[in-house]
Enzyme design. Structure first.
Site, PDB file in Angstrom:
ATOM      1  N   TYR A  35      21.096  -4.745  -9.622  1.00  0.00           N
ATOM      2  CA  TYR A  35      20.191  -3.929  -8.813  1.00  0.00           C
ATOM      3  C   TYR A  35      20.971  -3.173  -7.742  1.00  0.00           C
ATOM      4  CZ  TYR A  35      16.475  -2.898  -5.405  1.00  0.00           C
ATOM      5  OH  TYR A  35      15.626  -2.280  -4.522  1.00  0.00           O
ATOM      6  N   GLU A  57       7.905  -4.306  -2.604  1.00  0.00           N
ATOM      7  CA  GLU A  57       8.345  -4.742  -1.279  1.00  0.00           C
ATOM      8  C   GLU A  57       7.268  -5.598  -0.621  1.00  0.00           C
ATOM      9  OE1 GLU A  57      11.224  -4.615  -0.070  1.00  0.00           O
ATOM     10  OE2 GLU A  57      12.239  -3.059  -1.232  1.00  0.00           O
ATOM     11  N   TRP A  65      14.197 -11.603  -3.176  1.00  0.00           N
ATOM     12  CA  TRP A  65      14.126 -10.369  -3.934  1.00  0.00           C
ATOM     13  C   TRP A  65      14.454 -10.610  -5.398  1.00  0.00           C
ATOM     14  CZ3 TRP A  65      11.559  -6.264  -3.817  1.00  0.00           C
ATOM     15  CH2 TRP A  65      11.939  -5.116  -4.520  1.00  0.00           C
TER      16      TRP A  65
END
Length: 205
Positions: A35, A57, A65
């Site tokens: 990512y 988010e 995450w």
């Protein structure tokens, strides 16, 4: 050495086993590094792309995450490719379906927020659309952190974006979440000075 990483005393960019300097959270192989190297801080275009990242988010709040990244394809599937009009039309039956979906984060408040935000995205078209709205809060002087100690989690711009979005009916858009969104979208370059990705995204100026 820690987990195959060379950790500098400056708490800055780390050199991985492949000899490449990166932000410390992406030092080791895996989904986070992928990512970091291919997407984080790289600008995207289009309403659905912005809506997707705003939604993810919000779901990430309180979680890692990596958890969100590992569930990303499922999120895309259950939220109709983040088509705002499709999601805005979700009703209680859809919410119950999502709450019974083990492949995503089953949080009723965040699911409800996504549906609410889909409607807000549609309404925001009358004000130039979500993409242009968010871009309007880009900082005049982008940050250039060299170490983790210099990293911020909010900014005057993320506070202003949060307040503006709330006025337009958005929820789960606090200043910290909006700062993370701005980082992810490349509204400013979020990479540490010394990271090989620094300068690879949006051209500031």
């Amino acid at each position: 050495m820690t987990n195959g990483l060379t950790l500098p005393a400056t708490n800055g960019a780390v050199i991985g086993e492949d000899g490449v300097a990166r932000c410390p959270w992406a030092g080791g192989p895996g989904v986070m590094r992928d990512y970091h190297d291919t997407e984080w801080g790289t600008p995207v275009t289009g309403e659905s792309a912005y809506f997707e990242r705003l939604t993810l988010e919000a779901f990430q709040s309180g979680l890692s995450w990596s958890t969100i990244l590992n569930k990303r394809e499922a999120f895309r599937e259950v939220f109709a490719g983040f088509d705002p009009e499709a999601v805005a039309a979700y009703d209680e039956t859809d919410v119950l379906r999502l709450m019974d979906e083990p492949r995503i984060v089953r949080n009723r408040r965040k699911i409800d927020a996504t549906i609410t935000n889909a409607g807000a995205v549609i309404d925001l078209r009358a004000h130039g659309g979500l993409e242009q709205f968010v871009l309007g809060f880009a900082p005049d002087v982008p940050p250039a952190p060299a170490t983790l100690d210099e990293l911020a989690t909010t900014s005057p711009d993320s506070v202003a974006l949060s307040k503006a979005l709330k006025k337009h009916g958005f929820v789960f858009v606090g200043p910290t979440t909006m700062f993370a969104l701005m980082e992810a979208l490349g509204i400013f370059d979020p990479h540490l000075v010394g990271c090989h990705r620094r300068g690879s995204g949006r051209i500031e100026g």
